[in-house]
Write a protein that holds these residues in place. Structure first.
Motif: not given
Ligand SMILES: O=P(O)(O)OC[C@H](O)CO
Length: 479
Positions: A250-256, A400-402, A418-420
């Motif tokens: 699995r992978i995640k992206a943190t959008l800061g 930004a994921a919001a 895309v899973r939030r």
């Protein structure tokens, strides 16, 4: 008063310091935030005031903890930002040179020219780029009055933001860091988990200046009030843990301000597609390895476009972008602090391409949101190539994921769901969980529903956007 033990989780980022009180089920009971201002004394340079970092963190701690019992403090932080302070007084010596700062660009070019890159990658998993702090620390020692002499006399301490906060929280008693933060300095040998003497010599840094490296869930020390500090993690690593990703697949992206994509690899992984090998975390001596791709300017691209278009805020940018269903051929490459993974061109410059007399501000707004998604896509594709397997979807978090509009664009351009998660403060929840599990008080939450964004864009439209993007990226790289 809450009866459950509460973890106070700090998320110290580039533009905000935040604190959260988190219960053993992972619920956020209270939160506080203070803005930070990054200064740019020269083009390409980026600094924060070390006192401002500590002051804003102190204020958020005081705000959330007033009248509450706190079982432990857990710290997550912007990585790769480095600072120096006086060991006797605790006063900062110079600025905090942050991860986005390019002041070591020439020194990086020299290291590459002298053929040191292979050895550095072998020892650290990290390529040569101004992102990483070893050369910035050398710059501070060379450029601040008496700093090198004082460092050699043992009068100074150095560290990433976690160390600085820990030092202040413990009243100057503890100078330590965790393996995840240390792995981003380019001074830690990723195989031994220790500061590397060859690297210290190459970068001309006394090892005595550096903090002790501990496991991410160690008991790091106590505050003056006796509250234990029980986890330290780089923010992206804490988010990976917070998403519950502890095995490969699995992978995640943190959008800061920037974005970070990370995937656990089991054993140490070597990238051949422009990613970094890094330590995800270490617990009770067990090290979990990851592959990471850092994007230098991500959520900040939206803030930048908002300012250029003279809009009130990023919500207005999104509203404007929503008025169109395509970018009208306009592409924005936010290489505003060079390009990070997977391109690694620290001298690349930002581009807005494809404009005609028909171009409207809304096209630029849309291009800014697409740029955030396209940079994530570039790293996602590199990650799949390095892993030799398709990743089924991506989990997201960070400010930004919001945005639903941005998450739909991301699903469309990635061509993956895309899973939030319901709570997007995954970094704080992740580091709170690290401390909570170490203390044996973490219960975790039951299953919560993610919001899932499913790809809707047709292949022809996706291909067109991608070919415009790659042409613009090539231009940015040639600057
Ligand atoms: O300030 P953030 O949240 O964008 O995080 C910064 C990253 O840790 C830099 O690697």
């Amino acid at each position: 008063m809450s009866a459950s033990p509460l973890i106070l989780a700090i998320d110290q980022g580039t533009t905000n310091s935040k604190a959260f009180l988190i219960d053993p089920q992972g619920g956020i009971v209270a939160k506080a935030s203070r803005p930070m201002t990054v200064t740019h004394p020269q083009p390409g340079w980026a600094e924060l005031d070390p006192c401002g970092i500590w002051q804003t963190v102190r204020e958020t701690i005081d705000e959330v903890s007033a009248g509450r019992d706190v079982a432990a403090i857990a710290i997550s932080n912007q990585r790769e930002s480095i600072l120096l302070w006086d060991a006797a007084t605790g006063e900062p010596v110079g600025p905090c040179v942050i991860w986005q700062c390019r002041r070591s660009s020439d020194a990086c070019a020299l290291l590459r020219e002298y053929g040191h890159e292979a050895m550095i990658v072998e020892k650290t998993g990290l390529g040569i780029d101004p992102l990483f702090p070893a050369l910035k620390l050398a710059w501070l020692l060379d450029n601040l009055p008496d700093a090198r002499v004082r460092a050699e006399r043992g009068e100074l301490r150095a560290g990433t933001v976690d160390s600085w906060l820990l030092w202040n929280l413990t009243g100057g008693k503890v100078h330590a860091t965790d393996a995840s933060n240390a792995s981003r300095t380019q001074l830690m040998n990723i195989d031994t988990g220790r500061w590397d003497a060859d690297l210290a010599e190459l970068f001309r840094l006394p090892v005595s200046l550096l903090p002790e490296i501990k496991a991410s869930d160690a008991l790091f020390g106590h505050t003056a009030d006796g509250v234990p500090i029980h986890a330290l993690m780089g923010d992206s690593h804490a988010a990976l843990f917070g998403h519950g990703i502890s095995t490969p697949g699995r992978i995640k992206a943190t959008l800061g301000t920037g974005s970070s994509l990370m995937a656990v690899t089991g054993a140490r992984a070597y990238s051949t597609h422009g990613l970094s090998g890094t330590v995800a975390w270490s617990r009770h001596g067990d090290v979990v390895h990851a592959l990471e791709g850092n994007i230098s300017v991500s959520g900040q691209a939206a803030a930048f476009a908002t300012r250029l278009l003279n809009l009130a805020n990023e919500a207005a940018l999104t509203e404007l972008a929503k008025t169109l269903s395509d970018n009208g051929g306009v592409v924005f490459v936010p290489a505003l602090a060079g390009l990070g993974a997977p391109h690694w061109k620290d001298r690349a410059r930002g581009q807005i391409t494809g404009m005609t007399l028909a171009t409207e501000p809304a096209h630029v707004a849309r291009a800014a949101l697409e740029a955030i998604a396209l940079q994530i896509r570039d790293v996602f594709v590199a990650m799949e190539a390095d892993l030799g397997a398709e990743l089924p979807d991506i989990s997201v978090d960070g400010g930004a994921a919001a945005s639903d509009v941005l998450m739909q664009i991301l699903a469309d351009l990635l061509n993956r769901p895309v899973r939030r998660p319901a709570v997007t403060e995954v970094t704080a929840c992740g580091v709170a969980r690290m401390a909570g599990e170490a203390l044996g008080l973490w219960q975790g939450r039951g299953d919560t529903e993610d919001t899932v964004f499913t790809p809707r864009l047709n292949q022809a439209a996706r291909t067109q956007i991608l070919s415009q993007w790659y042409a613009a990226i090539e231009k940015a790289k040639q600057e």
